[in-house]
Structure formats: structure tokens, C-alpha cells
Scaffold this motif. Structure first.
Motif, PDB file in Angstrom:
ATOM      1  N   PRO A   1      25.441  68.985  -7.756  1.00 56.37           N
ATOM      2  CA  PRO A   1      26.815  68.893  -8.259  1.00 56.37           C
ATOM      3  C   PRO A   1      27.430  70.259  -8.539  1.00 56.37           C
ATOM      4  N   LEU A   2      28.725  70.359  -8.298  1.00 61.75           N
ATOM      5  CA  LEU A   2      29.450  71.545  -8.738  1.00 61.75           C
ATOM      6  C   LEU A   2      29.554  71.526 -10.256  1.00 61.75           C
ATOM      7  N   ALA A   3      29.683  70.325 -10.811  1.00 63.69           N
ATOM      8  CA  ALA A   3      29.695  70.132 -12.264  1.00 63.69           C
ATOM      9  C   ALA A   3      29.267  68.705 -12.553  1.00 63.69           C
ATOM     10  N   CYS A   4      28.627  68.506 -13.709  1.00 67.31           N
ATOM     11  CA  CYS A   4      28.200  67.159 -14.094  1.00 67.31           C
ATOM     12  C   CYS A   4      28.095  67.092 -15.616  1.00 67.31           C
ATOM     13  N   CYS A   5      28.113  65.865 -16.128  1.00 68.46           N
ATOM     14  CA  CYS A   5      27.920  65.686 -17.565  1.00 68.46           C
ATOM     15  C   CYS A   5      27.327  64.313 -17.829  1.00 68.46           C
TER      16      CYS A   5
ATOM     17  N   VAL B   1      34.740  63.954 -30.336  1.00 66.00           N
ATOM     18  CA  VAL B   1      34.093  64.275 -29.059  1.00 66.00           C
ATOM     19  C   VAL B   1      35.065  63.892 -27.948  1.00 66.00           C
ATOM     20  N   PRO B   2      35.369  64.809 -27.032  1.00 57.58           N
ATOM     21  CA  PRO B   2      36.303  64.491 -25.952  1.00 57.58           C
ATOM     22  C   PRO B   2      35.726  63.457 -24.989  1.00 57.58           C
TER      23      PRO B   2
ATOM     24  N   LEU C   1      33.896  66.706 -18.246  1.00 57.40           N
ATOM     25  CA  LEU C   1      33.561  67.033 -16.855  1.00 57.40           C
ATOM     26  C   LEU C   1      34.546  68.050 -16.284  1.00 57.40           C
ATOM     27  N   ALA C   2      35.826  67.883 -16.584  1.00 56.94           N
ATOM     28  CA  ALA C   2      36.827  68.840 -16.107  1.00 56.94           C
ATOM     29  C   ALA C   2      36.567  70.229 -16.675  1.00 56.94           C
TER      30      ALA C   2
ATOM     31  N   PHE D   1      28.188  61.597 -14.891  1.00 54.83           N
ATOM     32  CA  PHE D   1      29.186  61.757 -13.839  1.00 54.83           C
ATOM     33  C   PHE D   1      29.056  63.137 -13.228  1.00 54.83           C
ATOM     34  N   GLY D   2      29.366  63.250 -11.934  1.00 54.53           N
ATOM     35  CA  GLY D   2      29.259  64.537 -11.262  1.00 54.53           C
ATOM     36  C   GLY D   2      30.306  64.705 -10.182  1.00 54.53           C
TER      37      GLY D   2
END
Length: 367
Positions: A35-39, A97-98, A104-105, A199-200
Motif C-alpha cells: 500500500p501507498l498508505a493504510c490504516c 479520534v478522526p 487514511l488521507a 483500509f489501504g
């Protein structure tokens, strides 16, 4: 790892897509992506390691933000390069907590600001992703605006003015456009039991278009996404996945796709509605009661209330469910939940009985 049997192309009526450049065999591993980004999902923050995405008991909590949890010190150290900026942002909002999409953004922004995490070999860059803002309803746009405002507030401590972050692609400096891209293009990360963990964002695989009867499926090893063929694919044939659960009647699939992904599916399965006869088999007065019970049952499943879940499923299946064919989609889903409950309660013989019912039903409905 970049796949050598794929190429980007313009898919008629769909826009960008991926197609095969050589024959791909059923079961073949087609593509692997990090992933470029994940959470991790917020609802699973205490159950899933925020580094390796494994489920564990007694995870160690970050003492600063109180949000991130890890298997051990090794995972915590491994996550620090990604978590350090996020940690400050989380601290600034405590005890709030967002949302997952905002986190993720933000992680995406931090990744784009760190050149070592960018992948120059991507088939499809984030800047090329669609936001679909022009096609969303006014109500949904208002919701996205609220998330965009939350993102700006969340980032204040690290990036006070996103519009001036020159290291970011131009389309990622506008919070509303960025949030819209994230919500529309992210993948749900799942574990070996296909249960959600987080999510990723996987930019190249966002090129995959949807089909309700796909030729590929995505599975995960931690956060690594593996794309596999589920049937033989010919050269120049488009690769596709299902964006939603395939065990749904046509009308329900169309509603979900329109709401979340802003398009009307015209695949062969939707045009023919071939599987609806089996999925909705039985008297509507009977299976409608099963369908109406699903939200309560899914709530019990999400909260892992196994005993009441097992009891309610058993009662429904032994009363109104008796007259509903095993292939009915709502009966399959309730039988599946009953199986999960029995497994977690250690009721192995009963779990086996439910499994013996669902497997043939799945095969008839899916194939």
C-alpha cells in the motif's frame, strides 16, 4: 512486485483499466502490491496490530496517542517512521479520534511527503485518480465536505496549510478532492478469514474495473495485496474484480455500486439477472423475515456476541427458514453467521452441520 503480464489500457465505456498481455492461468498470482498508505479500522484499533495488521490479544498501546496498538516493541519500532507524524496529530485531538477515511488521507499525505515511500513504477498515480465529485449527490458532497474540514483540523499540528504543501501533487492539496479520492479508491484490507482489518490505497490496482462475475480476486497477507486469477484469462482480456460482495441480488448490487462508486453496472450478470432466481428462491413472505433480521444479526457478529448470535440464527433457521431453499441468499448469510458463532463457541458438530449446508448452496449460487 510489478507484473509482466499486465498493461494499462482504455476500457470501452469504463475509462482506464488493466488487461492481460499474455495468457493467465486460473489460480495464477497476477500482481503483488504494497500500500501507498493504510490504516487499521478504528473499531478494531485494540484488536489488530497497527504495523503488521495481525489480530492479537493484549496488544501494546502507544503511550502518547493512546490509539495505535502493536504486537510488541519490534512492531512498534517498525511502525514509527509512519506513525510519528500521525501520533502528534492524534494527540492534538484527544480524546476525539478522526474517522478512518480522515486517518487514511492523512497517512497518504505523510507518505507522499516522504520520497522513500513513493513508487515510481506505479501504473496509475494518485494524481490520476478520479474524485467523482461531479457525480455525487448533494447530501453525500456535504458529508465529504465535513470530512475535508476534519482532515484540515487533524493536520493542523503537522501541516497547517495543505494548499501550500508544494511537495504534494496539485490534486492532493485540496482537502475535498483528496477525501473524495480516498473514499472512492481505497480497498478494504482483510485477514485470512476475509474479516476486515483496515483500509489501504493501492494506486495501480485502482485501475481494476468492476464485474459482478470477476475473473480475479484480491487477498491479503498483512497489508500486502495479492491479485489472483479465478479462471483462465486470454491475452487482451480485461482483468476485473468485484468491488462489493457478490452474494447479493442484482437490485442490491446496483444500489451499493451507485451509492459508493457512482456508476451503474452493465455486466452480463446484471443484464441477465441469471442468479436472482436462485438467490431469491422460496416464498417472499418467508425470506423477507430472514432479510429483515440481518441488521440485528450483523450487529451481534460485529460485537462478537457469539451466544446470542448462535441462538437467534438457530431459531430463525429452525422456524421460518425451514421453508426457504438453502440457495436463498438471506438463508445462506444467516447459516454462515451461525457457523461462525458455533466455531467461536467450540460447538464443532453443529458448525460442521451448518458448513455442510452452506458449501453446496454457495457452489450452486456462484457457479
Amino acid at each position: 512486485m510489478m507484473a509482466t503480464k499486465l498493461e494499462r489500457f482504455v476500457s470501452p465505456g469504463k475509462g482506464n483499466g488493466l488487461r492481460a498481455t499474455a495468457r493467465i492461468h486460473k489460480g495464477e498470482l497476477v500482481f503483488v502490491a504494497e500500500p501507498l498508505a493504510c490504516c487499521v479500522s478504528q473499531k478494531l484499533a485494540r484488536d489488530v496490530c497497527h504495523h503488521c495488521f495481525r489480530r492479537r490479544e493484549n496488544l501494546l498501546r502507544c503511550s502518547q496517542c493512546k490509539m495505535a496498538h502493536y504486537c510488541n516493541a519490534t512492531c512498534q519500532r517498525g511502525a514509527w517512521s509512519v506513525h510519528k507524524r500521525e501520533c502528534k496529530c492524534l494527540q492534538s485531538l484527544l480524546p476525539r479520534v478522526p474517522t478512518d477515511s480522515v486517518r487514511l488521507a492523512a497517512r497518504l499525505i505523510f507518505a507522499l511527503l516522504c520520497p522513500s515511500t513513493n513508487n515510481s513504477e506505479e501504473l496509475y498515480t494518485l494524481d490520476q485518480h478520479e474524485s467523482h465529485l461531479s457525480s455525487v449527490s448533494e447530501q453525500k458532497k456535504q458529508g465529504l465536505c465535513h470530512l475535508a474540514s476534519m482532515l484540515e483540523l487533524y493536520l493542523q499540528r503537522e501541516i497547517p496549510d495543505l494548499s501550500r504543501a508544494s511537495a504534494l501533487p496539485p490534486s492532493c492539496r485540496e482537502p475535498l478532492s483528496l477525501i473524495a479520492k480516498v473514499t472512492c479508491n481505497c480497498f478494504t484490507v482483510s485477514d485470512g478469514e476475509l474479516q476486515e482489518t483496515g483500509f489501504g490505497l493501492y494506486p495501480s490496482l485502482s485501475l481494476l474495473n468492476h464485474d459482478c462475475n470477476p475473473n480475479c480476486v484480491r487477498v491479503f497477507e498483512g497489508t500486502k495485496l495479492l491479485l489472483r486469477a479465478v479462471r483462465d484469462i486470454s491475452p487482451e482480456e480485461e482483468l476485473n474484480i468485484s468491488y462489493i460482495g457478490t452474494l447479493l441480488p442484482t437490485e442490491e448490487r446496483q444500489k451499493q455500486l451507485k451509492h459508493q462508486y457512482h456508476f451503474t453496472c452493465n455486466c452480463q450478470l446484471c443484464k441477465s439477472k441469471d442468479r436472482d432466481r436462485l438467490m431469491l428462491s422460496g416464498a417472499e413472505s418467508d425470506w423477507r423475515q430472514l432479510n429483515e433480521a440481518l441488521p440485528i444479526l450483523e450487529g451481534l457478529l460485529a460485537s462478537k456476541d457469539w451466544q446470542p448470535l448462535q441462538e437467534k440464527c438457530s431459531h430463525l433457521l429452525s422456524t421460518v427458514g425451514v421453508d426457504v431453499p438453502d440457495e436463498n441468499v438471506f438463508k445462506i448469510r444467516i447459516t454462515d453467521m451461525a457457523l461462525d458463532a458455533c466455531v467461536n463457541l467450540g460447538a464443532w458438530e453443529e458448525a460442521l452441520r451448518y458448513g455442510e449446508k452452506t458449501l453446496p448452496a454457495y457452489r450452486r449460487v456462484r457457479f
